[in-house]
Design an enzyme around this catalytic site. Structure first.
Site, PDB file in Angstrom:
ATOM      1  CD  GLU A 153       9.199  -4.667  15.973  1.00  0.00           C
ATOM      2  OE1 GLU A 153       9.590  -4.679  17.371  1.00  0.00           O
ATOM      3  OE2 GLU A 153      10.335  -3.965  15.037  1.00  0.00           O
ATOM      4  CG  HIS A 194      19.798  -7.011  13.692  1.00  0.00           C
ATOM      5  ND1 HIS A 194      19.570  -7.438  14.905  1.00  0.00           N
ATOM      6  CD2 HIS A 194      19.379  -6.198  12.553  1.00  0.00           C
ATOM      7  CE1 HIS A 194      19.082  -5.642  14.288  1.00  0.00           C
ATOM      8  NE2 HIS A 194      18.122  -5.455  13.507  1.00  0.00           N
TER       9      HIS A 194
HETATM   10  C1  LIG Z   1      12.756  -4.928  17.944  1.00  0.00           C
HETATM   11  C2  LIG Z   1      13.319  -3.819  16.464  1.00  0.00           C
HETATM   12  N1  LIG Z   1      12.922  -3.293  15.387  1.00  0.00           N
HETATM   13  C3  LIG Z   1      13.211  -2.928  14.609  1.00  0.00           C
HETATM   14  C4  LIG Z   1      14.435  -2.696  15.037  1.00  0.00           C
HETATM   15  C5  LIG Z   1      14.856  -1.740  13.675  1.00  0.00           C
HETATM   16  N2  LIG Z   1      15.878  -0.687  13.568  1.00  0.00           N
HETATM   17  C6  LIG Z   1      16.932  -0.231  14.295  1.00  0.00           C
HETATM   18  S1  LIG Z   1      17.422   0.839  14.681  1.00  0.00           S
HETATM   19  C7  LIG Z   1      15.458   1.478  14.664  1.00  0.00           C
HETATM   20  C8  LIG Z   1      15.603   3.115  15.145  1.00  0.00           C
HETATM   21  C9  LIG Z   1      15.280   2.974  16.836  1.00  0.00           C
HETATM   22  O1  LIG Z   1      15.557   4.599  16.724  1.00  0.00           O
HETATM   23  P1  LIG Z   1      15.448   5.224  18.161  1.00  0.00           P
HETATM   24  O2  LIG Z   1      15.315   3.817  18.764  1.00  0.00           O
HETATM   25  O3  LIG Z   1      15.356   6.450  17.606  1.00  0.00           O
HETATM   26  O4  LIG Z   1      17.538   4.863  18.358  1.00  0.00           O
HETATM   27  P2  LIG Z   1      18.089   5.893  17.191  1.00  0.00           P
HETATM   28  O5  LIG Z   1      18.509   4.761  15.483  1.00  0.00           O
HETATM   29  O6  LIG Z   1      17.314   7.342  16.708  1.00  0.00           O
HETATM   30  O7  LIG Z   1      19.677   6.179  17.796  1.00  0.00           O
HETATM   31  C10 LIG Z   1      15.023   0.632  14.362  1.00  0.00           C
HETATM   32  C11 LIG Z   1      13.108   0.973  13.743  1.00  0.00           C
HETATM   33  C12 LIG Z   1      15.289  -3.475  15.654  1.00  0.00           C
HETATM   34  N3  LIG Z   1      16.599  -3.200  15.241  1.00  0.00           N
HETATM   35  N4  LIG Z   1      14.675  -4.092  17.120  1.00  0.00           N
END
Ligand SMILES: Cc1ncc(C[n+]2csc(CCOP(=O)(O)OP(=O)(O)O)c2C)c(N)n1
Ligand SMILES: Cc1ncc(C[n+]2csc(CCOP(=O)(O)OP(=O)(O)O)c2C)c(N)n1
Ligand SMILES: [Mg+2]
Ligand SMILES: [Mg+2]
Lengths: 330, 327, 327, 330
Positions: free
Chosen positions: D65, D134
């Protein structure tokens, strides 16, 4: 309190003494920040601490405000009592996630299971000719966030007593020091004392108008009060000392007594601390007020560098005097 | 369960009981998530949840290498970490349903389970949000000389967050006992990791002075082995490590992510599920080593499922907190 | 100045005029800063300033490899970058004094000089604060197909800020024409960089898919050579680069930092000043190559000093903005 | 405006249409964010845009971000008009430096030399059972910062017209969308229109009390107004639409007319938007007010997950109704 032996200390010395005493008392207290050790910070507030407590407890960090604030949160959860040093309040921007989404929420969100006894010390205040990115007073942001306590000392005495309380608090406290005040002197008792949060201090008694002032603005208000006195107006000056928790009662009672109130804070004037405090006064003292509560804060512009510009962006003795006088209809 | 009484396995010298325990733990996670999905489908669970199905070997392999008082931090996809570290399913379900008996009295929900008893510093709904906390816990362990180690679980999406590199640098400078466990399940939400990750993941650790290794995240024995080494290393004062675990999430980003074809193929999903399933892989090995037979494994499954059903029952019946508790 | 008429130098084929120009530019920076320090000492300058003395070869070597419409972003220690990119000293001094004739009408001061005419997106008082801006400028150049390149200057202290790695990753993924120039002058404020930087700086770039090289930042010809290559590469669509320039600041972190013995020795300072001074190094080379003689170099110095004095005079005499301009 | 052909669009469709129109009109407009392209964001607000404009203009980013907001700032300074997508308003914590120390200050600090025509779209709003990280509504922070404009649409009509103005603005605009409102429908003209900033909208006329409501709270206030009507109280509902610039005149005039005012906002109640707006009303209408201005915001706690807890932390039709009725002394 004034019976015990008292010395004059500068604001910086008072802060340092609070830290030193707490570090002696509790080996879990440590300091994390940029140039905090040998350099003692650019403001020299921490000079001498590393000599007494060593680099294990007075710890220089890289320029990683988010990272070391996060380390502070985790360390606080697991047995340490870190005091995190953020050199300029403007850099709080970098710590907001750690401070707001992590530190402030851990205790509540975990159902009270984990605690975060961390203090984040930082600075506020303009007129140092440091321009827009080194002059902001951003305490309104943190005051808005449930789970954080926000401390704004205005004298060496308050700084010491409040900082000791902050370090002993079991959840996060953000402690704002006016960087222009570090060399200001004031009486500080030799004996140990602490000051509880949420207790406003009446810095001057008066009958005609209540001036609520925070941090740097307390001295300004005191100066204005002298001018007001000369104009035949008796100003009462209330220093909330902590914006959260907020001592609403003392504010409201003073406004009820004087029937006029003005709130002065060095943060930006819009959507800041003055709006909340003025509203609290209106809510509590509306039927006693002769006039709307007036507010003075920093002009709604990024803080300019040039002295003649910068000087008009913040409240001064003169503008506070004029504002208060006109509020009194004189 | 029919097994030899705690025999040493030929390969590693680790008690077979340990592997059977890991098998059970992985089943617990899988069947916990089965119930979560069911609760969602039956509209009994408020909000959403991110299932750990497919990634069980990572949490279990790592947490089995930890002491109870070692710390972990977890993510939005955190149920597996909690179970693996020893949390009780009934109180986890209660938390997911917002009940007072939950780990956080209902205040946290799926993304915020925390439990001091098992060293769980909390799941975190900010991607990379707990990397500072885990590093701070390692800071405490070092300063208080407790011998504890901290494990920071995160998805490969967290590699996009700068704070991760800030704290890796600090951990390396200060030789902190922290292990950064990157669960590369190939996707951040609906985007393949290759679209968001330049360079090389292990190199990212090493560039900050952090020892780095990778492992097949579907092979719990391999995960456990490398984790044991890295934990010993950290406990020994040799500093932080980054462990890249290659894995896969079987289901959607969250329980509501049903139609996934626009970002990945059914075939890809199928290959991971059949060819490399962590529970099957360990089960087959246990059988091949004669440490368990199919029937024993089946009975683990049914025992665990029964346990989960009664945990769900507990949670569903449990009372909500009263509104005054919000304050 | 007495020189051969634009001869090609034997080694590089670059016109000698270019090197003489670089010599003059370095002198401009050095003597600009001499005046800044003087203004501070005479209490004519509000606030503080961070001098670029000792690091002149970096800004000049890089900016000479750029077009006028290429972008730069700069730091709290930014005077050198501004001058090297072509800013006028009189308006720079005016800005430092908070005068209306300054580049930012007095609103910015020493740490915020910006100038669209020379592609200067602005100095920045947040460490690493302009890394996003520079990357964004490269994003525009690519999307608008302008052929421009963006250079992001930062001190090695900025390696502590996570956002740097976030944007390097983006630049690598998107093959943006941006060059990250790390000026390693060995100190962030009063702390040696080795105390704050684990691992390896070049590896930090490469781990994010960014081409990385280092260069002697006291040798303007070397800086210019590598910069020219990296700029061509970027302009050519080959993506971002990290250039580590090893250099040294001769004076304090800012003009008020007089007593430095507690963090570095006088001897260390002396060694850099005498052995590797960028102006001496280039001057000696020019003389040895018979591209200039001592007298010519001296006269550059005195011409530039006179220019600086009259620029200061202009700035001191210039009016302040009126208070209403704050709004 | 209501004469021209009108359709019903959802809030999400209105946002998407504004983006699509502006992207057609101006090839410099592009979108940067997580899962904005094929996925069209988790809220599906952007579905279809990548198909029309391609991945060169609808650009998926890593979870960075701070990084991509910074890229947005730089791109905006140099010829693009980026619309940066921050999925949840809670993640603003990570963008604060780029937004506050960079985007907001560039124009002023450079003496007007550089401009930053960037829009940052993000969300606010609780009751989605998404817990403390959130669910926040953090618009007060940005409203406090000079150099940023802050937009808070409450209907599909406003969302479309205000977003188009935001994209055409030459300096940074933060645009908050209530994530619970995306599926809400409302009339949107077929013909192109924009809505200027700083112009409040009277969402309902009334005579007894002024309810100032922002974003998500406008619908709540409209619901409460029906209940108030039944109780014999005629509520006027004012939607400022932008907290900065703020249409003080319309707020003050309404309060002068009704003599009672209440401010409702989904952000935390302390040191937030309600304090500023209430103060502005008090300053302008003090002598016409029959009672102190009342404020309602989110309870001062991190937002809890459990439905019965979460539901009591935000203002509802019922609590607004009760608050307004008691303010009217009934
Ligand atoms: C700082 C932030 N940006 C965006 C999000 C929204 N978000 C939640 S899970 C996710 C994807 C996360 O991917 P990863 O770290 O690979 O974990 P996975 O879900 O694959 O276990 C996003 C973008 C968030 N929770 N926090
Ligand atoms: C985010 C941030 N943190 C801290 C500071 C205070 N500060 C100003 S300059 C500086 C040191 C910078 O060191 P480096 O990047 O190496 O640049 P140099 O001064 O050596 O040129 C620090 C810590 C700042 N301006 N911004
Ligand atoms: Mg993933
Ligand atoms: Mg440096």
């Amino acid at each position: 309190m004034r019976e015990v032996p008292v010395r004059e200390l500068t604001f910086a010395q008072a802060v340092r003494e609070a830290l030193a005493e707490e570090m002696r008392r509790d080996s879990r207290v440590c300091i994390l920040g940029e140039d905090v050790a040998e350099a003692g910070t650019p403001f020299k507030v921490l000079s001498g601490l590393v000599e007494e407590f060593g680099t294990d407890r007075v710890i220089d960090t890289p320029i990683s405000e988010a990272g070391f604030t996060g380390v502070g949160v985790g360390a606080a959860m697991t047995g340490m009592r870190p005091v995190v040093d953020i050199m300029f309040g403007d850099f709080l921007t970098l710590t907001m996630d750690q401070l707001v989404n992590q530190a402030a929420k851990v205790h509540y969100m975990s159902g009270g299971k984990w605690k975060v006894p961390m203090v984040l010390r930082t600075t506020l205040g303009a007129t140092r000719r440091s321009a827009a990115q080194h002059s902001q007073s951003l305490h309104a942001w943190l005051s808005h966030v449930p789970g954080l306590k926000v401390v704004m000392p205005s004298t060496p005495y308050d700084a010491k007593g409040l900082l000791k309380s902050a370090i002993r608090d079991d959840n996060p406290v953000v402690f704002f020091e006016d960087k222009m005040m570090y060399k200001q002197k004031g009486p500080v008792p030799v004996e140990e004392y602490t000051i509880p949060f949420g207790v406003a201090d009446i810095k001057r008694e008066g009958t005609d108008i209540t001036l609520v002032a925070t941090s740097s603005m307390v001295q300004v208000a005191l100066g204005a009060a002298v001018l007001l006195e000369e104009a035949g107006i008796s100003a009462e000056i209330i220093d909330p000392r902590t914006t959260w928790p907020l001592d609403e009662k003392t504010l409201v009672n003073s406004a009820k007594k004087t029937s006029r109130a003005m709130v002065i804070d060095e943060g930006y004037g819009r959507y800041g601390v003055t709006g909340e405090i003025a509203s609290v006064i209106v809510e509590g003292a509306f039927y006693n007020l002769e006039a709307p509560v007036k507010r003075m804060g920093a002009m709604h512009v990024p803080i300019p560098f040039s002295p003649p510009l910068e000087d008009v962006t913040v409240p001064t003795e003169q503008t506070v005097f004029e504002g208060a006088r006109s509020l009194c209809g004189k | 369960m029919k097994t030899a009484a705690n025999p040493s396995t030929p390969e590693t010298g680790i008690a077979a009981g340990k592997y059977l325990h890991m098998y059970r733990r992985m089943q617990m996670i899988r069947l916990f998530e089965e119930q979560v999905n069911d609760l969602y489908t039956r509209a009994l669970m408020p909000g959403l949840a991110h299932l750990y199905v497919g990634e069980e070997a990572v949490a279990v392999g790592i947490c089995e290498a930890l002491r109870q008082d070692d710390y972990i931090t977890s993510t939005h996809r955190g149920h597996g970490h909690c179970v693996a570290k020893g949390a009780a399913p009934d109180r986890m379900f209660a938390e997911l349903l917002g009940k007072k008996a939950g780990y956080c009295k209902g205040k946290g929900g799926s993304m915020h389970i925390a439990d001091p008893q098992t060293g769980n510093l909390g799941a975190n709904a900010i991607v990379a949000g707990s990397t500072g906390i885990a590093t701070g816990a390692a800071f405490s362990a070092k300063h208080l000389k407790t011998g504890q180690v901290a494990v920071c679980f995160f998805g490969e999406g967290a590699l996009g967050q700068g704070v991760l590199y800030e704290v890796m640098n600090l951990a390396a400078l200060w030789k902190l006992p922290v292990i950064y466990v990157c669960e590369n399940n190939l996707y951040c939400e609906y985007t393949h990791f290759s679209e968001t990750t330049a360079g090389d993941i292990l190199a990212r650790g090493m560039a900050f002075g952090v020892h780095a290794e990778s492992v097949d995240g579907q092979d719990v024995r391999a995960v456990y082995d490398v984790a044991s080494r890295l934990v010993a290393r950290a406990r020994n004062g040799e500093g932080p490590a980054l462990l890249l675990c290659n894995t896969y999430r079987y289901t959607g980003h969250h329980v509501g992510d049903i139609s996934r074809e626009y970002y990945r193929s059914k075939q890809e999903e199928q290959e991971w599920k059949t060819g490399r399933d962590p529970i099957l892989v360990l089960g087959n090995w246990l059988v091949s080593q004669k440490l368990a037979d199919e029937a024993a494994l089946k009975s683990v499954e049914s025992e665990v499922r029964a346990e989960m059903l009664s945990a769900v029952e507990f949670a569903v019946a449990a009372p909500y907190p009263s509104p005054e508790e919000a304050e």
